[in-house]
Design a protein around this motif. Sequence first.
Motif, PDB file in Angstrom:
ATOM      1  N   ALA A   3      62.167  38.414  25.000  1.00  0.00           N
ATOM      2  CA  ALA A   3      61.693  39.771  24.736  1.00  0.00           C
ATOM      3  C   ALA A   3      61.654  40.118  23.260  1.00  0.00           C
ATOM      4  O   ALA A   3      60.844  40.947  22.843  1.00  0.00           O
ATOM      5  CB  ALA A   3      62.581  40.778  25.465  1.00  0.00           C
ATOM      6  N   GLN A   4      62.514  39.509  22.445  1.00  0.00           N
ATOM      7  CA  GLN A   4      62.581  39.914  21.050  1.00  0.00           C
ATOM      8  C   GLN A   4      61.641  39.132  20.145  1.00  0.00           C
ATOM      9  O   GLN A   4      61.678  39.292  18.932  1.00  0.00           O
ATOM     10  CB  GLN A   4      64.010  39.791  20.523  1.00  0.00           C
ATOM     11  CG  GLN A   4      64.694  38.459  20.769  1.00  0.00           C
ATOM     12  CD  GLN A   4      64.201  37.317  19.900  1.00  0.00           C
ATOM     13  OE1 GLN A   4      64.071  37.459  18.705  1.00  0.00           O
ATOM     14  NE2 GLN A   4      63.915  36.192  20.520  1.00  0.00           N
ATOM     15  N   ALA A   5      60.779  38.294  20.698  1.00  0.00           N
ATOM     16  CA  ALA A   5      59.858  37.508  19.885  1.00  0.00           C
ATOM     17  C   ALA A   5      58.835  38.410  19.215  1.00  0.00           C
ATOM     18  O   ALA A   5      58.317  39.354  19.810  1.00  0.00           O
ATOM     19  CB  ALA A   5      59.147  36.467  20.746  1.00  0.00           C
ATOM     20  N   ARG A  10      64.402  34.772  17.280  1.00  0.00           N
ATOM     21  CA  ARG A  10      65.678  34.727  16.587  1.00  0.00           C
ATOM     22  C   ARG A  10      66.569  33.647  17.187  1.00  0.00           C
ATOM     23  O   ARG A  10      66.361  33.180  18.299  1.00  0.00           O
ATOM     24  CB  ARG A  10      66.335  36.106  16.657  1.00  0.00           C
ATOM     25  CG  ARG A  10      65.582  37.137  15.838  1.00  0.00           C
ATOM     26  CD  ARG A  10      65.844  38.540  16.308  1.00  0.00           C
ATOM     27  NE  ARG A  10      67.218  38.948  16.050  1.00  0.00           N
ATOM     28  CZ  ARG A  10      67.711  40.115  16.443  1.00  0.00           C
ATOM     29  NH1 ARG A  10      66.961  40.973  17.101  1.00  0.00           N
ATOM     30  NH2 ARG A  10      68.952  40.438  16.177  1.00  0.00           N
ATOM     31  N   THR A  11      67.571  33.280  16.437  1.00  0.00           N
ATOM     32  CA  THR A  11      68.408  32.135  16.779  1.00  0.00           C
ATOM     33  C   THR A  11      69.513  32.522  17.752  1.00  0.00           C
ATOM     34  O   THR A  11      70.068  33.610  17.680  1.00  0.00           O
ATOM     35  CB  THR A  11      69.030  31.554  15.500  1.00  0.00           C
ATOM     36  OG1 THR A  11      67.977  31.130  14.637  1.00  0.00           O
ATOM     37  CG2 THR A  11      69.922  30.368  15.808  1.00  0.00           C
ATOM     38  N   LEU A  12      69.822  31.596  18.654  1.00  0.00           N
ATOM     39  CA  LEU A  12      71.014  31.674  19.488  1.00  0.00           C
ATOM     40  C   LEU A  12      72.000  30.674  18.925  1.00  0.00           C
ATOM     41  O   LEU A  12      71.740  29.460  18.903  1.00  0.00           O
ATOM     42  CB  LEU A  12      70.691  31.362  20.947  1.00  0.00           C
ATOM     43  CG  LEU A  12      71.893  31.185  21.879  1.00  0.00           C
ATOM     44  CD1 LEU A  12      72.723  32.462  21.941  1.00  0.00           C
ATOM     45  CD2 LEU A  12      71.430  30.781  23.283  1.00  0.00           C
ATOM     46  N   LEU A  13      73.136  31.167  18.425  1.00  0.00           N
ATOM     47  CA  LEU A  13      74.124  30.329  17.760  1.00  0.00           C
ATOM     48  C   LEU A  13      75.289  30.038  18.694  1.00  0.00           C
ATOM     49  O   LEU A  13      75.902  30.959  19.245  1.00  0.00           O
ATOM     50  CB  LEU A  13      74.638  31.011  16.493  1.00  0.00           C
ATOM     51  CG  LEU A  13      75.653  30.213  15.656  1.00  0.00           C
ATOM     52  CD1 LEU A  13      74.974  29.009  15.023  1.00  0.00           C
ATOM     53  CD2 LEU A  13      76.278  31.099  14.590  1.00  0.00           C
ATOM     54  N   LEU A  14      75.608  28.768  18.862  1.00  0.00           N
ATOM     55  CA  LEU A  14      76.762  28.328  19.638  1.00  0.00           C
ATOM     56  C   LEU A  14      77.853  27.920  18.667  1.00  0.00           C
ATOM     57  O   LEU A  14      77.655  27.017  17.845  1.00  0.00           O
ATOM     58  CB  LEU A  14      76.399  27.149  20.544  1.00  0.00           C
ATOM     59  CG  LEU A  14      75.158  27.303  21.435  1.00  0.00           C
ATOM     60  CD1 LEU A  14      74.958  26.048  22.272  1.00  0.00           C
ATOM     61  CD2 LEU A  14      75.277  28.538  22.312  1.00  0.00           C
ATOM     62  N   VAL A  15      79.002  28.568  18.750  1.00  0.00           N
ATOM     63  CA  VAL A  15      80.103  28.301  17.838  1.00  0.00           C
ATOM     64  C   VAL A  15      81.213  27.584  18.596  1.00  0.00           C
ATOM     65  O   VAL A  15      81.829  28.142  19.502  1.00  0.00           O
ATOM     66  CB  VAL A  15      80.651  29.602  17.212  1.00  0.00           C
ATOM     67  CG1 VAL A  15      81.788  29.286  16.244  1.00  0.00           C
ATOM     68  CG2 VAL A  15      79.538  30.358  16.502  1.00  0.00           C
ATOM     69  N   ILE A  38      77.280  37.283  13.399  1.00  0.00           N
ATOM     70  CA  ILE A  38      77.158  38.647  13.912  1.00  0.00           C
ATOM     71  C   ILE A  38      76.641  39.578  12.818  1.00  0.00           C
ATOM     72  O   ILE A  38      75.792  40.435  13.060  1.00  0.00           O
ATOM     73  CB  ILE A  38      78.507  39.124  14.464  1.00  0.00           C
ATOM     74  CG1 ILE A  38      78.868  38.331  15.728  1.00  0.00           C
ATOM     75  CG2 ILE A  38      78.484  40.616  14.766  1.00  0.00           C
ATOM     76  CD1 ILE A  38      80.241  38.645  16.278  1.00  0.00           C
ATOM     77  N   LYS A  39      77.143  39.409  11.596  1.00  0.00           N
ATOM     78  CA  LYS A  39      76.681  40.234  10.479  1.00  0.00           C
ATOM     79  C   LYS A  39      75.208  39.977  10.181  1.00  0.00           C
ATOM     80  O   LYS A  39      74.507  40.869   9.672  1.00  0.00           O
ATOM     81  CB  LYS A  39      77.525  39.955   9.234  1.00  0.00           C
ATOM     82  CG  LYS A  39      78.964  40.434   9.344  1.00  0.00           C
ATOM     83  CD  LYS A  39      79.824  39.915   8.218  1.00  0.00           C
ATOM     84  CE  LYS A  39      79.357  40.427   6.872  1.00  0.00           C
ATOM     85  NZ  LYS A  39      80.285  39.977   5.788  1.00  0.00           N
ATOM     86  N   SER A  40      74.707  38.796  10.496  1.00  0.00           N
ATOM     87  CA  SER A  40      73.307  38.446  10.249  1.00  0.00           C
ATOM     88  C   SER A  40      72.403  38.773  11.429  1.00  0.00           C
ATOM     89  O   SER A  40      71.239  38.356  11.434  1.00  0.00           O
ATOM     90  CB  SER A  40      73.209  36.952   9.908  1.00  0.00           C
ATOM     91  OG  SER A  40      73.990  36.629   8.776  1.00  0.00           O
ATOM     92  N   ARG A  41      72.920  39.469  12.432  1.00  0.00           N
ATOM     93  CA  ARG A  41      72.145  39.895  13.601  1.00  0.00           C
ATOM     94  C   ARG A  41      71.600  38.695  14.376  1.00  0.00           C
ATOM     95  O   ARG A  41      70.461  38.693  14.823  1.00  0.00           O
ATOM     96  CB  ARG A  41      71.016  40.834  13.189  1.00  0.00           C
ATOM     97  CG  ARG A  41      71.491  42.095  12.518  1.00  0.00           C
ATOM     98  CD  ARG A  41      70.361  42.952  11.965  1.00  0.00           C
ATOM     99  NE  ARG A  41      69.421  43.315  13.023  1.00  0.00           N
ATOM    100  CZ  ARG A  41      68.137  42.955  12.999  1.00  0.00           C
ATOM    101  NH1 ARG A  41      67.671  42.209  12.015  1.00  0.00           N
ATOM    102  NH2 ARG A  41      67.333  43.339  13.969  1.00  0.00           N
ATOM    103  N   VAL A  42      72.452  37.700  14.535  1.00  0.00           N
ATOM    104  CA  VAL A  42      72.114  36.513  15.308  1.00  0.00           C
ATOM    105  C   VAL A  42      72.831  36.597  16.649  1.00  0.00           C
ATOM    106  O   VAL A  42      73.976  37.044  16.725  1.00  0.00           O
ATOM    107  CB  VAL A  42      72.528  35.240  14.541  1.00  0.00           C
ATOM    108  CG1 VAL A  42      72.408  34.012  15.422  1.00  0.00           C
ATOM    109  CG2 VAL A  42      71.689  35.083  13.283  1.00  0.00           C
ATOM    110  N   ALA A  43      72.155  36.180  17.711  1.00  0.00           N
ATOM    111  CA  ALA A  43      72.813  36.122  19.014  1.00  0.00           C
ATOM    112  C   ALA A  43      73.905  35.055  18.973  1.00  0.00           C
ATOM    113  O   ALA A  43      73.667  33.929  18.514  1.00  0.00           O
ATOM    114  CB  ALA A  43      71.805  35.809  20.102  1.00  0.00           C
ATOM    115  N   VAL A  44      75.097  35.400  19.449  1.00  0.00           N
ATOM    116  CA  VAL A  44      76.259  34.525  19.298  1.00  0.00           C
ATOM    117  C   VAL A  44      76.913  34.285  20.653  1.00  0.00           C
ATOM    118  O   VAL A  44      77.125  35.223  21.432  1.00  0.00           O
ATOM    119  CB  VAL A  44      77.291  35.145  18.323  1.00  0.00           C
ATOM    120  CG1 VAL A  44      78.547  34.282  18.257  1.00  0.00           C
ATOM    121  CG2 VAL A  44      76.679  35.320  16.942  1.00  0.00           C
TER     122      VAL A  44
END
Length: 290
Positions: A82-84, A105-110, A154-160
């Motif tokens: 949806a956010q594309a 936007r990126t989905l980040l796995l930590v 999170i500060k960069s508005r990336v999905a985490v």
Amino acid sequence: MPTVSPPALPSLQGLSAQGRVWRAHSLGQATAAVVPSSFAALDAELPGGGWPLQTVTELLVPQAGVLEWRLLAPALRAWWAAQATPNQATPGRGRRAARAEPARRTLLLVNPPHTPHLPGLQGLGLDLGMQAQALVWVATATPAQALWTAEQAIKSRVAVLAWLPEARPEQLRRLQVHAQSSDAPAFLVRPEHAGQQASAAPLRLVVRPGEESGGWALDVHLLKRRGPAHEGWLKLQAVPGAVEPLLTAGWRVPAPAEISAPLPAEPAVPIHSPSPAEHPHALAGPVLQA
């Protein structure tokens, strides 16, 4: 000199109408956007009707690496699609016109406990391989590095989606403060016993493997939310669409889906942790039960 009256303060009724005040006996209304979980019974219990943005959500699991994916995959798939936003088209050469490609936007796995398994993610509907850097996996050496990575994302508005088993209450509070300025989902996966500790996360859920559908179901209890205490367990059918045709006929018989069961006095789910030889990847198979 003319008398200047102080500005009128908003009434309690007005604040309630805006969703900025909630009563403890009722679910709070989300002031920010939410992402539907795709589970109707779960959305009915979540304030705002879905996973909240501008906040961190804690998932407490007995065995990290499997249950969180089954629960979150539908919402992550919907959010990512949806956010594309379209990029500017590159001028074509000759008769071939270039097409505008969506910028996602990126989905980040930590620090996931297992190596991300691309076929397994695709089986859950997360086809993130269509664009470079759509899925980023960060493996850190220390808990402090994992915490710093999650905070910067999170500060960069990336999905985490971060696995932080050793995070302390003050560290969770810091993540929550940063999440209030982000419009991307942020999920923290922690061990189930962490539910006994204080947390600044407004939403905390306990997720366990269910016995229905051959172990593919999920039992979910809302440990903390903006609203009344959640009683019992939600039984959610979480069989991925790509997996359901592969199940045997006996496993395809649906159990009563998405219902609330009484809260057991001493719930204990025996979990068998598969060895690397059994399941080298996080999504290679369902949770095994003794």
